[in-house]
Structure formats: C-alpha cells, structure tokens
Design a protein around this motif. Structure first.
Motif, PDB file in Angstrom:
ATOM      1  N   VAL A 170      -9.039-107.431 -72.039  1.00 13.16           N
ATOM      2  CA  VAL A 170     -10.245-106.652 -71.709  1.00 13.16           C
ATOM      3  C   VAL A 170     -10.498-105.567 -72.748  1.00 13.16           C
ATOM      4  O   VAL A 170      -9.594-105.138 -73.468  1.00 13.16           O
ATOM      5  N   HIS A 171     -11.745-105.116 -72.770  1.00 10.27           N
ATOM      6  CA  HIS A 171     -12.145-104.015 -73.658  1.00 10.27           C
ATOM      7  C   HIS A 171     -11.780-102.698 -72.977  1.00 10.27           C
ATOM      8  O   HIS A 171     -11.896-102.585 -71.747  1.00 10.27           O
ATOM      9  N   PRO A 172     -11.370-101.674 -73.764  1.00 10.73           N
ATOM     10  CA  PRO A 172     -10.980-100.408 -73.118  1.00 10.73           C
ATOM     11  C   PRO A 172     -12.136 -99.617 -72.505  1.00 10.73           C
ATOM     12  O   PRO A 172     -11.902 -98.561 -71.903  1.00 10.73           O
ATOM     13  N   GLU A 173     -13.370-100.099 -72.650  1.00 12.36           N
ATOM     14  CA  GLU A 173     -14.491 -99.450 -71.941  1.00 12.36           C
ATOM     15  C   GLU A 173     -14.513 -99.859 -70.465  1.00 12.36           C
ATOM     16  O   GLU A 173     -15.324 -99.368 -69.691  1.00 12.36           O
ATOM     17  N   CYS A 174     -13.631-100.814 -70.078  1.00 11.59           N
ATOM     18  CA  CYS A 174     -13.552-101.213 -68.665  1.00 11.59           C
ATOM     19  C   CYS A 174     -12.855-100.112 -67.865  1.00 11.59           C
ATOM     20  O   CYS A 174     -12.091 -99.311 -68.405  1.00 11.59           O
ATOM     21  N   VAL A 185     -17.347 -93.513 -81.701  1.00 15.56           N
ATOM     22  CA  VAL A 185     -18.521 -93.740 -82.566  1.00 15.56           C
ATOM     23  C   VAL A 185     -19.787 -93.979 -81.758  1.00 15.56           C
ATOM     24  O   VAL A 185     -20.886 -93.812 -82.281  1.00 15.56           O
ATOM     25  N   ASN A 186     -19.618 -94.358 -80.489  1.00  8.78           N
ATOM     26  CA  ASN A 186     -20.785 -94.549 -79.612  1.00  8.78           C
ATOM     27  C   ASN A 186     -21.360 -93.189 -79.208  1.00  8.78           C
ATOM     28  O   ASN A 186     -21.364 -92.804 -78.041  1.00  8.78           O
ATOM     29  N   THR A 187     -21.793 -92.423 -80.211  1.00 13.79           N
ATOM     30  CA  THR A 187     -22.410 -91.106 -80.008  1.00 13.79           C
ATOM     31  C   THR A 187     -23.532 -90.983 -81.030  1.00 13.79           C
ATOM     32  O   THR A 187     -23.548 -91.707 -82.037  1.00 13.79           O
ATOM     33  N   ASP A 205     -28.129 -98.529 -82.185  1.00 12.25           N
ATOM     34  CA  ASP A 205     -28.478 -97.397 -83.051  1.00 12.25           C
ATOM     35  C   ASP A 205     -27.310 -96.611 -83.636  1.00 12.25           C
ATOM     36  O   ASP A 205     -27.307 -96.301 -84.823  1.00 12.25           O
ATOM     37  N   PHE A 206     -26.260 -96.325 -82.820  1.00  6.02           N
ATOM     38  CA  PHE A 206     -25.195 -95.470 -83.357  1.00  6.02           C
ATOM     39  C   PHE A 206     -24.458 -96.159 -84.513  1.00  6.02           C
ATOM     40  O   PHE A 206     -23.981 -95.496 -85.439  1.00  6.02           O
ATOM     41  N   MET A 207     -24.381 -97.500 -84.476  1.00  7.54           N
ATOM     42  CA  MET A 207     -23.689 -98.232 -85.541  1.00  7.54           C
ATOM     43  C   MET A 207     -24.491 -98.147 -86.836  1.00  7.54           C
ATOM     44  O   MET A 207     -23.940 -97.950 -87.923  1.00  7.54           O
ATOM     45  N   GLU A 248      -8.140-104.608 -75.885  1.00  6.16           N
ATOM     46  CA  GLU A 248      -8.468-104.726 -77.314  1.00  6.16           C
ATOM     47  C   GLU A 248      -9.938-104.436 -77.571  1.00  6.16           C
ATOM     48  O   GLU A 248     -10.790-104.633 -76.701  1.00  6.16           O
ATOM     49  N   SER A 249     -10.244-104.033 -78.805  1.00  8.33           N
ATOM     50  CA  SER A 249     -11.636-103.971 -79.259  1.00  8.33           C
ATOM     51  C   SER A 249     -12.157-105.409 -79.344  1.00  8.33           C
ATOM     52  O   SER A 249     -11.381-106.362 -79.183  1.00  8.33           O
ATOM     53  N   THR A 250     -13.436-105.576 -79.666  1.00 10.33           N
ATOM     54  CA  THR A 250     -13.962-106.944 -79.720  1.00 10.33           C
ATOM     55  C   THR A 250     -13.267-107.752 -80.836  1.00 10.33           C
ATOM     56  O   THR A 250     -12.981-108.931 -80.660  1.00 10.33           O
ATOM     57  N   ALA A 251     -12.947-107.090 -81.956  1.00 11.13           N
ATOM     58  CA  ALA A 251     -12.232-107.814 -83.026  1.00 11.13           C
ATOM     59  C   ALA A 251     -10.812-108.144 -82.571  1.00 11.13           C
ATOM     60  O   ALA A 251     -10.276-109.212 -82.882  1.00 11.13           O
ATOM     61  N   GLY A 269     -18.545-108.465 -86.728  1.00  7.66           N
ATOM     62  CA  GLY A 269     -17.320-107.742 -86.392  1.00  7.66           C
ATOM     63  C   GLY A 269     -17.478-106.719 -85.308  1.00  7.66           C
ATOM     64  O   GLY A 269     -18.521-106.636 -84.636  1.00  7.66           O
ATOM     65  N   ASP A 270     -16.415-105.911 -85.133  1.00  7.56           N
ATOM     66  CA  ASP A 270     -16.459-104.813 -84.158  1.00  7.56           C
ATOM     67  C   ASP A 270     -16.986-103.558 -84.862  1.00  7.56           C
ATOM     68  O   ASP A 270     -17.269-103.583 -86.078  1.00  7.56           O
ATOM     69  N   SER A 271     -17.093-102.471 -84.120  1.00  2.81           N
ATOM     70  CA  SER A 271     -17.687-101.248 -84.694  1.00  2.81           C
ATOM     71  C   SER A 271     -16.905-100.768 -85.906  1.00  2.81           C
ATOM     72  O   SER A 271     -17.491-100.363 -86.909  1.00  2.81           O
ATOM     73  N   PHE A 272     -15.567-100.795 -85.807  1.00  8.79           N
ATOM     74  CA  PHE A 272     -14.771-100.315 -86.930  1.00  8.79           C
ATOM     75  C   PHE A 272     -14.954-101.214 -88.151  1.00  8.79           C
ATOM     76  O   PHE A 272     -15.196-100.747 -89.266  1.00  8.79           O
ATOM     77  N   ALA A 274     -23.582-108.161 -88.443  1.00 10.78           N
ATOM     78  CA  ALA A 274     -23.913-108.236 -87.018  1.00 10.78           C
ATOM     79  C   ALA A 274     -22.707-107.907 -86.153  1.00 10.78           C
ATOM     80  O   ALA A 274     -21.570-108.261 -86.480  1.00 10.78           O
ATOM     81  N   HIS A 275     -22.978-107.230 -85.048  1.00 12.71           N
ATOM     82  CA  HIS A 275     -21.906-106.948 -84.084  1.00 12.71           C
ATOM     83  C   HIS A 275     -21.614-108.201 -83.259  1.00 12.71           C
ATOM     84  O   HIS A 275     -22.476-109.075 -83.101  1.00 12.71           O
ATOM     85  N   ASN A 276     -20.404-108.256 -82.730  1.00 12.19           N
ATOM     86  CA  ASN A 276     -19.950-109.399 -81.923  1.00 12.19           C
ATOM     87  C   ASN A 276     -20.794-109.659 -80.672  1.00 12.19           C
ATOM     88  O   ASN A 276     -20.673-110.713 -80.067  1.00 12.19           O
ATOM     89  N   TYR A 277     -21.624-108.698 -80.259  1.00 11.44           N
ATOM     90  CA  TYR A 277     -22.467-108.897 -79.066  1.00 11.44           C
ATOM     91  C   TYR A 277     -23.861-109.411 -79.421  1.00 11.44           C
ATOM     92  O   TYR A 277     -24.709-109.558 -78.533  1.00 11.44           O
ATOM     93  N   GLN A 278     -24.124-109.654 -80.702  1.00  8.54           N
ATOM     94  CA  GLN A 278     -25.438-110.187 -81.075  1.00  8.54           C
ATOM     95  C   GLN A 278     -25.528-111.655 -80.667  1.00  8.54           C
ATOM     96  O   GLN A 278     -24.511-112.352 -80.607  1.00  8.54           O
ATOM     97  N   THR A 315     -22.402-101.616 -68.869  1.00  8.49           N
ATOM     98  CA  THR A 315     -22.066-103.040 -69.022  1.00  8.49           C
ATOM     99  C   THR A 315     -20.590-103.280 -68.698  1.00  8.49           C
ATOM    100  O   THR A 315     -20.235-104.255 -68.017  1.00  8.49           O
ATOM    101  N   HIS A 316     -19.724-102.396 -69.165  1.00  9.81           N
ATOM    102  CA  HIS A 316     -18.284-102.565 -68.914  1.00  9.81           C
ATOM    103  C   HIS A 316     -17.854-101.956 -67.579  1.00  9.81           C
ATOM    104  O   HIS A 316     -16.982-102.497 -66.898  1.00  9.81           O
ATOM    105  N   ASP A 317     -18.462-100.815 -67.248  1.00 11.66           N
ATOM    106  CA  ASP A 317     -18.074-100.133 -66.013  1.00 11.66           C
ATOM    107  C   ASP A 317     -18.402-100.984 -64.783  1.00 11.66           C
ATOM    108  O   ASP A 317     -17.778-100.852 -63.736  1.00 11.66           O
ATOM    109  N   THR A 331     -13.014 -95.530 -82.925  1.00 10.52           N
ATOM    110  CA  THR A 331     -13.623 -96.677 -82.254  1.00 10.52           C
ATOM    111  C   THR A 331     -12.612 -97.167 -81.217  1.00 10.52           C
ATOM    112  O   THR A 331     -11.499 -96.630 -81.118  1.00 10.52           O
ATOM    113  N   SER A 332     -12.984 -98.214 -80.499  1.00 12.75           N
ATOM    114  CA  SER A 332     -12.051 -98.744 -79.493  1.00 12.75           C
ATOM    115  C   SER A 332     -10.795 -99.296 -80.164  1.00 12.75           C
ATOM    116  O   SER A 332      -9.755 -99.420 -79.532  1.00 12.75           O
ATOM    117  N   SER A 333     -10.879 -99.620 -81.462  1.00 16.44           N
ATOM    118  CA  SER A 333      -9.734-100.223 -82.142  1.00 16.44           C
ATOM    119  C   SER A 333      -8.714 -99.186 -82.606  1.00 16.44           C
ATOM    120  O   SER A 333      -7.596 -99.552 -82.966  1.00 16.44           O
TER     121      SER A 333
HETATM  122  P1  13P Z   1     -16.153-102.663 -80.437  1.00 15.11           P
HETATM  123  O1  13P Z   1     -15.951-101.553 -81.389  1.00 15.11           O
HETATM  124  O2  13P Z   1     -14.893-103.078 -79.752  1.00 15.11           O
HETATM  125  O3  13P Z   1     -16.851-103.812 -81.073  1.00 15.11           O
HETATM  126  O4  13P Z   1     -17.059-102.139 -79.242  1.00 15.11           O
HETATM  127  C1  13P Z   1     -18.317-101.617 -79.434  1.00 15.11           C
HETATM  128  C2  13P Z   1     -19.047-101.462 -78.199  1.00 15.11           C
HETATM  129  O5  13P Z   1     -20.113-100.941 -78.162  1.00 15.11           O
HETATM  130  C3  13P Z   1     -18.411-101.948 -76.991  1.00 15.11           C
HETATM  131  O6  13P Z   1     -19.292-101.858 -75.953  1.00 15.11           O
END
Ligand code: 13P
Ligand code: SF4
Length: 303
Positions: free
Chosen positions: A194-198, A110-112, A59-61, A210-213, A36-39, A20-24, A171-173, A125-127
């Motif tokens: 903060v997450h780098p998607e901000c 990876v979010n593609t 889906d992309f994960m 940082e990534s979520t991990a 964990g995070d995507s990586f 499961a991803h950290n946002y579940q 969500t981050h923007d 990934t963000s990491s």
């Molecule tokens: P992480 O790889 O940091 O878990 O981020 C995935 C993601 O979709 C962030 O929005």
C-alpha cells in the motif's frame, strides 16, 4: 495520422520530452519517455537535456519542476489538474506554528503549493519521508500536510517529536480496511502493498508500504502471483505493462480525478502550441528551491 504518431512528430520538431506520473491514463503513459513517482519525476526532469518538457501530472509536481528547471520550458497540458491535499496548508497557521516552535523543522511533503515549500526547511516524497525526517538534527518536526504519511513516519522516528498537520488525500483515505480484508480472504497468498497516504489501519495490515515506484519494484521482485495494491487504480496499468505475469487487485475503485483531467488530445495541443508554460514567482521560487534541492540530495529511502 493517429494521435500517437502526431505526438512523436511534434516531440521531434520541438525538442520535447513527455514525462508522466504513474496515475496518468495508459495512453499517456505509453506516449511518455519517462513514467514514475513524484521523486523520480522531480529528479529526472533536472537530468533532461531538452528545451521543452510536457509534464503529465498534477500542479505541485509541475510547479516543482518549474522551480528546479529554469533552463527548460515546463508545460502542463491541463492547469486545472490540481492536488486537493496541496491546498490544505493554511499559511498563517503555519507561520504561527513556526513562531511558537523556533526549534522545529518544517518538513513538507512535495504535495504542497510553492508558498508552503517556501516556508519549509526540507521537502520529501512518499519514497523518502522517513529518511528525510531521520536526517534532521532538530528535536522537533512539523510534518505537513499529510497526516497519514506523517503517522507512517512516526512509526520509525523515536528520537524526535513529530507534529502532524491534518491534511489527507481523499483518494487514499477512502480506501476501506474491510475492502482490503475481503481481498485478503479471497487471495490468501497475495502480497499486500500500500501507499503511505493510506490510513494507519491499512498500513497495519499491509506487508509493504511503498511509493508508486516502490510498488512497481515490489511487483518486479516478489515471488507472489497475486498482489493487493492500496493506491490509485491506474497504477494497475503500469504494473500489468511491466510485470504482466502477476494479478493485481485493488480495494474499491480508488481514483484521482485530477490526474485524469489530462488527455492525449490536450498533450497534442500542448506540443503544438508549447503552452501552457508554468511560471513561478522568482522570489518564492528561490525560497522553494532550497528545500526541494535538499530533498533530492538526500535521495530515495532505498538509496
Ligand atoms: P508517489 O510519489 O508515490 O508517486 O505519490 C504521489 C501521489 O500523489 C500519491 O497520491
Ligand atoms: Fe493528490 Fe491524492 Fe491525487 Fe495524489 S492521489 S495527486 S495526493 S489527490
């Protein structure tokens, strides 16, 4: 029998593991063997010696896991759980860019979707986005699709021209600088992670990006009692579970509705029926596998 007991029984019967991803939502994180995070998830699934993986993420994960693991059944409890940012790349535009810039490497977050990965030289990934771009010999890079993560990468990479795609995660923007600053005034001793998607203006005022991990790792190591966290709110569940002695503050209510489409009931149904199984087009999968494997070989930024 409770849903959790039923899940344990089904996992055993079916040689299945839940990741499961950290946002579940919390109850899904609790049912999973690995969160964990995507990586971390991409790498972990390749290491598992099981027949069935129930992947609780977007889906992309899940698609990446299917590309990397043809020896296992990859099951997505809710195929409608998608990432809107992953759909922000127009393939014709991408091919056109490649034709006009033959010396440029395409780095795709990876979010593609799989079609975009198949057109890419390497994923990240963000990491490890900075590390991946730094590892390339090309004088020019196209970073798709997250402009915010791309801006973050550009802060560290001076020896290459980095072109950015205009994608973003809503969500981050939508995390507002004023909301972060309000919390900073309320908790002046707090560490801001903060997450780098901000947006860049949020990254500017953060102590760590940082990534979520990586956010979880900061919580484990920092001496700060309060942390201001710039990412999806469910990260708070993981943080409170693993590092309960700290207080976590989120600016606004950042929610990824797609992550929440997966429920414990849907996980039970997936384990009972061992579906829906994610299948990917073989030709596309063999092209998408190369940039994904290259990303895993490069490793996390911290490794
Ligand atoms: P992480 O790889 O940091 O878990 O981020 C995935 C993601 O979709 C962030 O929005
Ligand atoms: Fe996609 Fe944003 Fe949700 Fe992450 S938080 S899965 S980038 S929509």
């Amino acid at each position: 029998m409770s849903l959790s007991d039923r899940i344990e029984e089904l996992k055993e019967e079916n040689d299945a593991v839940i990741v499961a991803h950290n946002y579940q939502v919390g109850e899904i994180q609790d049912a999973a063997e690995f969160v964990g995070d995507s990586f971390g998830l991409a790498r972990k699934v390749t290491e598992l010696d099981v027949s069935n993986v129930v992947f609780c993420g977007v889906d992309f994960m899940v698609e990446s896991a299917a590309v990397l693991n043809t020896d296992k059944r990859i099951i997505h409890p809710e195929s409608q759980a998608g990432c809107p940012m992953a759909q922000m790349v127009d393939l014709d535009e991408l091919r056109d860019y490649k034709e006009k810039n033959p010396d440029a490497a395409v780095v795709s977050y990876v979010n593609t979707n799989i079609e975009t990965k198949a057109e890419s030289d390497v994923c990240c990934t963000s990491s490890n986005a900075v590390k991946v771009v730094e590892s390339l010999d090309n004088p020019k890079v196209l970073f798709v699709p997250d402009r915010n993560l791309g801006h973050y990468v550009k802060r560290f990479v001076q020896d290459k021209e980095v072109d950015l795609w205009e994608g973003y995660c809503a969500t981050h923007d939508d995390i507002m600088k004023e909301d972060v600053e309000k919390l900073m005034n309320e908790y002046p001793e707090a560490e801001v992670v903060v997450h780098p998607e901000c947006k860049p203006e949020i990254v500017d005022i953060a102590d760590f990006v940082e990534s979520t991990a990586g956010i979880l790792e900061r919580a484990k190591t920092t001496s700060a009692k309060h942390m201001i966290i710039g990412t999806e709110k469910e990260m708070g569940y993981r943080l409170k579970k693993e590092v309960p002695e700290k207080e976590y503050h989120f600016p606004g209510d950042p929610t990824c509705q797609n992550m929440k489409k997966i429920t414990l009931e849907k996980v039970v149904r997936s384990l009972e029926r061992l579906e829906p199984v994610i299948t990917v087009d073989e030709g596309l999968a063999s092209r998408a596998k190369k940039p994904l494997e290259r990303m895993i070989r490069i490793g996390r930024g911290s490794e």
